[in-house]
Motif scaffolding. Structure first.
Motif, mmCIF file in Angstrom:
data_model
loop_
_atom_site.group_PDB
_atom_site.id
_atom_site.type_symbol
_atom_site.label_atom_id
_atom_site.label_comp_id
_atom_site.label_asym_id
_atom_site.label_seq_id
_atom_site.Cartn_x
_atom_site.Cartn_y
_atom_site.Cartn_z
ATOM 1 N N MET A 42 0.829 -1.207 0.000
ATOM 2 C CA MET A 42 0.000 0.000 0.000
ATOM 3 C C MET A 42 0.868 1.263 0.000
ATOM 4 S SD MET A 42 -2.825 -1.339 2.781
ATOM 5 C CE MET A 42 -3.657 0.245 2.973
ATOM 6 N N LYS A 43 1.897 1.279 0.821
ATOM 7 C CA LYS A 43 2.798 2.440 0.873
ATOM 8 C C LYS A 43 3.511 2.635 -0.464
ATOM 9 C CE LYS A 43 3.680 2.102 5.853
ATOM 10 N NZ LYS A 43 4.681 1.745 6.900
ATOM 11 N N GLU A 44 3.939 1.535 -1.071
ATOM 12 C CA GLU A 44 4.619 1.603 -2.365
ATOM 13 C C GLU A 44 3.684 2.193 -3.425
ATOM 14 O OE1 GLU A 44 7.093 -1.525 -5.125
ATOM 15 O OE2 GLU A 44 5.111 -2.146 -4.420
ATOM 16 N N GLN A 45 2.428 1.775 -3.422
ATOM 17 C CA GLN A 45 1.469 2.291 -4.397
ATOM 18 C C GLN A 45 1.320 3.799 -4.266
ATOM 19 O OE1 GLN A 45 -1.899 -0.215 -3.357
ATOM 20 N NE2 GLN A 45 -1.641 -1.401 -5.240
ATOM 21 N N PHE A 46 1.270 4.281 -3.033
ATOM 22 C CA PHE A 46 1.118 5.721 -2.822
ATOM 23 C C PHE A 46 2.387 6.479 -3.214
ATOM 24 C CE2 PHE A 46 1.642 9.384 0.089
ATOM 25 C CZ PHE A 46 0.622 10.187 -0.432
ATOM 26 N N GLU A 47 3.533 5.985 -2.768
ATOM 27 C CA GLU A 47 4.788 6.692 -3.018
ATOM 28 C C GLU A 47 5.138 6.736 -4.502
ATOM 29 O OE1 GLU A 47 7.423 4.520 -0.513
ATOM 30 O OE2 GLU A 47 6.713 5.491 1.348
ATOM 31 N N VAL A 71 -8.235 11.064 -7.752
ATOM 32 C CA VAL A 71 -9.671 11.051 -7.511
ATOM 33 C C VAL A 71 -10.029 10.089 -6.388
ATOM 34 C CG1 VAL A 71 -10.148 9.286 -9.267
ATOM 35 C CG2 VAL A 71 -11.949 10.904 -8.613
ATOM 36 N N ARG A 72 -9.263 8.992 -6.272
ATOM 37 C CA ARG A 72 -9.510 8.040 -5.195
ATOM 38 C C ARG A 72 -9.075 8.610 -3.848
ATOM 39 N NH1 ARG A 72 -11.486 3.462 -5.488
ATOM 40 N NH2 ARG A 72 -11.915 2.486 -7.487
ATOM 41 N N ILE A 73 -7.948 9.283 -3.840
ATOM 42 C CA ILE A 73 -7.472 9.884 -2.589
ATOM 43 C C ILE A 73 -8.481 10.921 -2.102
ATOM 44 C CG2 ILE A 73 -5.627 11.231 -1.524
ATOM 45 C CD1 ILE A 73 -3.693 9.981 -3.545
ATOM 46 N N LYS A 74 -8.957 11.732 -3.017
ATOM 47 C CA LYS A 74 -9.942 12.752 -2.648
ATOM 48 C C LYS A 74 -11.222 12.113 -2.116
ATOM 49 C CE LYS A 74 -12.532 16.675 -4.537
ATOM 50 N NZ LYS A 74 -12.817 17.473 -5.745
ATOM 51 N N GLY A 121 2.930 6.892 -6.892
ATOM 52 C CA GLY A 121 1.890 7.597 -7.625
ATOM 53 C C GLY A 121 0.914 6.709 -8.364
ATOM 54 N N PHE A 122 0.765 5.438 -7.918
ATOM 55 C CA PHE A 122 -0.140 4.514 -8.593
ATOM 56 C C PHE A 122 -1.612 4.752 -8.228
ATOM 57 C CE2 PHE A 122 3.497 1.169 -8.704
ATOM 58 C CZ PHE A 122 4.054 1.842 -9.778
#
Length: 567
Positions: free
Chosen positions: A433-438, A445-448, A440-441
């Protein structure tokens, strides 16, 4: 009992309690216990003053002490988790107080006359209590010695009381919660029982049949409780059978869609992956009526294990549902994996871990994965015949765990090994999960979406809790965007005209920004932000229209600026 005053007999005060052992912040505190809330509604409609209370054991004892002089009866909801705690609490209360103590709840299904001594309550009532609890308490108010259905008595066989027609009972009310303060979550149950027979599930292993409430009653309850709300609500369907009947579900979805035109709410439910894989179009329909989060049973990545559990769904069904939910942009999909369950070995755990990582790769930002150990719930196949699943039950009564350490192991794994494998699984998922965020995967729109659900409706998913909130700049950025929705916009929300006339606004404090990582132009852009339109700022920075666009795109993607209509 002589202690009962005339005043108490006119409107006897009853406290209905659901408690678990002393670990704050557990799920049971956030999800209202609809069992005791429903019983409170029945009692209040028939001359009692009843309140429902959910909390950890220490808080419960303090609450009872505060109310002790006015109480006619205290009624405890007993499940597998809290049985030992209740035995100790009731022993103490019977030594020091005179009010009646009633024991009920799902765990009573397997209780016998020996439990009269174990718990020492005034009565143990086996079954759904809308009628039998009221009848028993009325008998005590009138001073009558009566025996009600489901009451455990020495040397008598007692059957569990099941109800079928729920329409004649009073709907639960939030104001019947003791010291009620409105929270986002609003729990609703649409059915009792379960048609499935999963080997680890109490409901499936013990319920006689599925008994569904009329859709009209469910919608009426939701509307009644929304009318009394003063904020956006998160409707939480607590039963795991919402996706059992296609016609009924479609009728409910139509009603929910109509309600959302008048009230601000979103909702959660549990869905069966096999059913959804066969009816994929339903996921879009559910979302259109307000579903923002759904849970499906995952349990294991191994086909043979799922088959042994009786899941009626395989890994391919789960993968298909994940793909559809991601494609349709469902904000959150949650699933749970059992660690140390049926036929568990190092090899099956590795397959399950790789399956979970694959699902995360298929749907960055969607999945909220959790883990659990097998609970040896009475009446289930695993409890009755653990050897059929190569499981050893070390603590059948679940006395030695607060869900943080297993009470059973498999033929191939010891208790410590099961516990460590869970830790390794969580670490792998967390790192992915951290790798996906770091990298930029995860689409913005999902983060928002996750921020909006958390800040507006109180729905904090895994990515939000464990990744997003730890990034101060990100948190500040989306908090402002949602707080000033419509007044502040992101760069990609602006139309062509607005990209020249709106004003860039620096969002994070300079203390949240690594200034050394900024170019001189970026720093100047932040320094003079809030004063000029995009066109005016381009002139100040001596940038062409294209270069200004590239600069603002980069800074927007770095969560540094938002845009307002005016300075």
């Amino acid at each position: 009992m002589d202690f009962i005053s005339k005043t108490m007999k006119i409107k006897p005060r009853v406290l209905l309690i659901y408690t678990q052992r002393m670990v704050r912040g557990r799920t049971f505190e956030m999800i209202e216990n609809l069992g005791i809330l429903t019983l409170a509604a029945q009692l209040n409609a028939h001359g009692f003053e009843a309140k429902a209370y959910t909390g950890i054991t220490t808080d419960v004892m303090k609450t009872i002490e505060r109310m002790k002089d006015d109480l006619f009866a205290v009624c405890f909801y007993c499940d597998f988790d809290n049985q030992s705690a209740l035995a100790s609490m009731i022993h103490h209360l019977k030594r020091h107080h005179n009010f009646y103590i009633v024991l009920g709840g799902p765990q009573t299904l397997h209780m016998t006359e020996k439990d009269l001594e174990t718990y020492q309550a005034d009565v143990i009532l086996k079954g759904e209590g809308e009628e039998i609890l009221l009848e028993w308490l009325n008998g005590k108010v009138q001073g009558k010695q009566i025996i009600v259905p489901g009451e455990i008595r020495a040397q008598e066989k007692v059957n569990y009381v099941y109800l079928n027609d729920f329409s004649k009972y009073i709907l639960p009310r939030d104001e019947d919660v003791l010291d009620y303060e409105e929270k986002p979550l609003l729990s609703v149950i649409t059915a009792r029982g379960c048609p499935h027979r999963c080997a680890f599930c109490f409901e499936g292993g013990n319920s006689k049949k599925l008994r569904m409430r009329p859709v009209e009653d469910v919608l009426n309850e939701i509307e009644l409780r929304l009318k009394n709300s003063h904020r956006p609500r998160y409707v939480f369907f607590t039963d795991d059978t919402l996706t059992t009947s296609l016609p009924r579900l479609k009728k409910l979805l139509t009603g929910l869609k109509a309600l959302r035109k008048r009230y601000d709410f979103v909702w959660f439910c549990e869905g069966h992956p096999g059913f959804l894989a066969r009816n994929p179009e339903l996921i879009r329909e559910m979302m259109d009526s307000g579903m923002v989060r759904m849970q499906i049973g995952m349990e294991s990545g191994v086909e043979e294990v799922l088959s042994a559990y009786g899941k009626q769904a395989g890994p391919e069904d789960i993968e298909k549902v994940v793909e559809i939910c991601y494609r349709e942009r469902l904000p959150q999909l949650t699933g749970n994996y059992i660690i140390g369950g049926a036929f568990e070995t190092e090899k099956t755990l590795e397959v399950t871990a790789q399956t979970a990582l694959k699902l995360l790769d298929l749907a960055p930002g969607l999945l909220d994965l959790s883990t659990t150990f097998i609970m040896p719930l009475p009446g289930t196949q695993i409890y009755n015949h653990p050897e059929n699943y190569r499981i050893v039950l070390e603590d059948r009564d679940y006395i030695t765990s607060l869900e943080d350490f297993p009470v059973n192991h498999t033929y191939d794994l010891s208790l410590p090994e099961v516990c460590m494998e869970r830790s390794r699984f969580i670490t792998k998922v967390s790192h992915k999960m951290k790798e996906q965020f770091e990298k930029g995967f995860i689409p913005k729109v999902r983060i928002k979406q996750d921020f909006k659900l958390a800040l507006r409706y109180g729905i904090a998913g895994g990515y939000f809790k464990f990744i997003y909130v730890k990034n101060k700049r990100l948190f500040h950025y989306y908090s402002k965007l949602i707080e000033y929705e419509g007044l502040l916009k992101e760069w990609d929300q602006l139309d062509e005209e607005e990209r020249y006339t709106w004003v860039p606004q620096r969002i994070p404090d300079f203390s949240m920004i690594d200034l050394k990582a900024l170019s001189q132009t970026e720093f100047e852009c932040l320094r003079i932000s809030g004063r000029y339109t995009v066109r005016e700022m381009a002139e100040k920075l001596n940038l062409s229209s294209e270069n200004m666009k590239n600069l603002l795109t980069k800074m927007s993607e770095s969560y540094l600026i938002l845009f307002s209509h005016t300075t």
